[in-house]
Design an enzyme around this catalytic site. Structure first.
Site, PDB file in Angstrom:
ATOM      1  N   ALA A  30       0.408 -24.000  12.698  1.00 44.76           N
ATOM      2  CA  ALA A  30       0.841 -24.469  11.364  1.00 44.76           C
ATOM      3  C   ALA A  30       0.294 -23.480  10.337  1.00 44.76           C
ATOM      4  CB  ALA A  30       0.394 -25.899  11.090  1.00 44.76           C
ATOM      5  N   HIS A  35      -4.572 -18.352   7.075  1.00 46.74           N
ATOM      6  CA  HIS A  35      -4.596 -17.744   8.412  1.00 46.74           C
ATOM      7  C   HIS A  35      -4.174 -16.268   8.336  1.00 46.74           C
ATOM      8  CE1 HIS A  35      -3.656 -22.081   9.574  1.00 46.74           C
ATOM      9  NE2 HIS A  35      -4.751 -21.842  10.257  1.00 46.74           N
ATOM     10  N   GLN A  59     -11.605 -30.911  20.327  1.00 44.55           N
ATOM     11  CA  GLN A  59     -12.309 -30.934  19.045  1.00 44.55           C
ATOM     12  C   GLN A  59     -11.823 -32.034  18.105  1.00 44.55           C
ATOM     13  OE1 GLN A  59     -11.020 -26.775  18.183  1.00 44.55           O
ATOM     14  NE2 GLN A  59     -10.888 -27.469  16.062  1.00 44.55           N
ATOM     15  N   GLY A 146     -12.471 -18.330   8.863  1.00 41.99           N
ATOM     16  CA  GLY A 146     -12.433 -18.646   7.435  1.00 41.99           C
ATOM     17  C   GLY A 146     -13.665 -19.430   7.014  1.00 41.99           C
ATOM     18  N   SER A 185      -3.602 -26.493   7.028  1.00 42.79           N
ATOM     19  CA  SER A 185      -2.438 -26.996   7.776  1.00 42.79           C
ATOM     20  C   SER A 185      -2.235 -28.480   7.461  1.00 42.79           C
ATOM     21  CB  SER A 185      -2.676 -26.830   9.276  1.00 42.79           C
ATOM     22  OG  SER A 185      -3.035 -25.499   9.549  1.00 42.79           O
ATOM     23  N   ARG A 186      -3.325 -29.182   7.181  1.00 47.11           N
ATOM     24  CA  ARG A 186      -3.234 -30.621   6.920  1.00 47.11           C
ATOM     25  C   ARG A 186      -2.564 -30.948   5.592  1.00 47.11           C
ATOM     26  NH1 ARG A 186      -6.992 -33.472  10.305  1.00 47.11           N
ATOM     27  NH2 ARG A 186      -8.118 -31.958  11.579  1.00 47.11           N
TER      28      ARG A 186
HETATM   29  P1  AMP Z   1      -7.309 -23.700  12.055  1.00 48.19           P
HETATM   30  O1  AMP Z   1      -5.941 -23.327  12.472  1.00 48.19           O
HETATM   31  O2  AMP Z   1      -7.354 -24.761  10.997  1.00 48.19           O
HETATM   32  O3  AMP Z   1      -8.222 -23.961  13.223  1.00 48.19           O
HETATM   33  O4  AMP Z   1      -7.902 -22.423  11.334  1.00 48.19           O
HETATM   34  C1  AMP Z   1      -7.961 -21.171  11.978  1.00 48.19           C
HETATM   35  C2  AMP Z   1      -8.804 -20.261  11.155  1.00 48.19           C
HETATM   36  O5  AMP Z   1      -8.233 -20.107   9.851  1.00 48.19           O
HETATM   37  C3  AMP Z   1     -10.235 -20.799  10.947  1.00 48.19           C
HETATM   38  O6  AMP Z   1     -11.156 -19.739  11.072  1.00 48.19           O
HETATM   39  C4  AMP Z   1     -10.169 -21.341   9.545  1.00 48.19           C
HETATM   40  O7  AMP Z   1     -11.434 -21.356   8.901  1.00 48.19           O
HETATM   41  C5  AMP Z   1      -9.235 -20.338   8.889  1.00 48.19           C
HETATM   42  N1  AMP Z   1      -8.659 -20.915   7.666  1.00 48.19           N
HETATM   43  C6  AMP Z   1      -8.106 -22.134   7.522  1.00 48.19           C
HETATM   44  N2  AMP Z   1      -7.748 -22.342   6.242  1.00 48.19           N
HETATM   45  C7  AMP Z   1      -8.078 -21.215   5.555  1.00 48.19           C
HETATM   46  C8  AMP Z   1      -7.962 -20.798   4.197  1.00 48.19           C
HETATM   47  N3  AMP Z   1      -7.439 -21.592   3.276  1.00 48.19           N
HETATM   48  N4  AMP Z   1      -8.414 -19.569   3.853  1.00 48.19           N
HETATM   49  C9  AMP Z   1      -8.948 -18.737   4.799  1.00 48.19           C
HETATM   50  N5  AMP Z   1      -9.091 -19.072   6.102  1.00 48.19           N
HETATM   51  C10 AMP Z   1      -8.655 -20.295   6.478  1.00 48.19           C
END
Ligand code: AMP
Length: 277
Positions: A30, A35, A59, A146, A185-186
């Site tokens: 998503a 990302h 998780q 992130g 993504s949420r």
């Molecule tokens: P996720 O798909 O939510 O597991 O996120 C994958 C990676 O993207 C993780 O390292 C998150 O911290 C990073 N991430 C998610 N949202 C953001 C954002 N708004 N800015 C920068 N990095 C992000």
């Protein structure tokens, strides 16, 4: 962009690219500009960029939350192609956790019991398990995360110190929408009205700068919680802590850095954000 579903596919790719610097961005898909900022940074620091998309059931403490997690694979593939990702790893559950897989044990010095860890029991253990597997499979030179998931960054650091000391970690700033809302993504699960209310989260965190000269940390946290509660359905936590230890701050010291972290619910969606100052 090559799409690999199995470890075998990945191995053929790595055989063809032996000796190169591999930049790795693990995600749950998503995808949004947050990302993609990690992918772009990976591109600058490595020869080939590998992104994984795997919604890791381990998780999620709440099975309903796992079920509702957005999946937008076609759009993800198109965004990654445009961002010049070299390889997308899209494994099945069995590929990541084969029969007989044995989990790793990593002491997290209480990080897993507080804040996100307290509210989402087992969450950080799930993060540790999936990253241990993915790092073992991909063997990256660099890995990109992130700072929006600040507590996760501390966990990743511990994981790499213990098991993957050669991986160079990059923790990157949070990408925000024009309203200041941290991209997530949420957010796709929020109505327009919910999105408008969610803009108050970062505005509240940023307001700390104007309050810290007048009040001690606990009073500032109370004022901000009060302010934020007018916009969100509930606040799980809002704390001002030491960014290294996540321990509470009793008084301000102008030589130190602090971080304010919050988790809130809007329309049943759990949103997190933070601001280091
Ligand atoms: P996720 O798909 O939510 O597991 O996120 C994958 C990676 O993207 C993780 O390292 C998150 O911290 C990073 N991430 C998610 N949202 C953001 C954002 N708004 N800015 C920068 N990095 C992000």
């Amino acid at each position: 962009m090559i799409i690999a579903h199995t470890i075998k596919d990945l191995e053929s790719f790595f055989e063809a690219h032996s000796g190169v610097q591999i930049g790795f961005v693990p995600t749950m898909g998503a995808l949004h500009k947050g990302h993609l900022s990690l992918v772009k940074s990976a591109k600058q620091h490595s020869d080939v960029v590998v992104v994984s998309i795997f919604v890791n059931p381990l998780q999620f403490n709440d099975p309903a939350d796992f079920k509702k997690y957005p999946v937008t694979i076609e759009s993800d593939i198109s965004l990654l192609t445009d961002t010049q990702c070299d390889l997308l790893f899209l494994p099945s559950y069995d590929e990541v956790y084969p029969a007989g897989f044995s989990s790793v044990v990593l002491p997290l010095d209480n990080i897993d019991n507080i804040l996100e860890g307290a509210s989402r029991k087992g969450h950080f253990d799930g993060v540790v398990q999936v990253l241990h597997r993915l790092f073992s499979i991909v063997s990256p030179t660099h890995a990109f995360f992130g700072l929006k998931d600040f507590q996760q960054c501390l966990v990743v650091k511990k994981l790499c110190d213990a098991f993957f000391p050669s991986i160079q970690l990059h923790f990157l700033p949070t990408m925000r929408m024009e309203s200041g809302l941290a991209m997530s993504s949420r957010n796709t699960r929020l109505s327009e009205e919910g999105l408008n209310r969610a803009a108050a989260i970062s505005k509240t965190l940023f307001a700390i700068k104007s309050l810290m000269n007048a009040y001690p940390p606990d009073a500032v946290a109370d004022i901000l919680k009060n302010k934020l509660s007018a916009f969100v359905d509930s606040i799980d936590y809002l704390v001002i802590v030491d960014p290294q230890t996540l321990s509470p701050i009793l008084s301000w010291d102008s030589n130190k850095n602090y971080i304010i972290l919050t988790a809130v619910f809007i329309e049943g969606v759990r949103l997190i954000d933070n601001f280091e100052f």
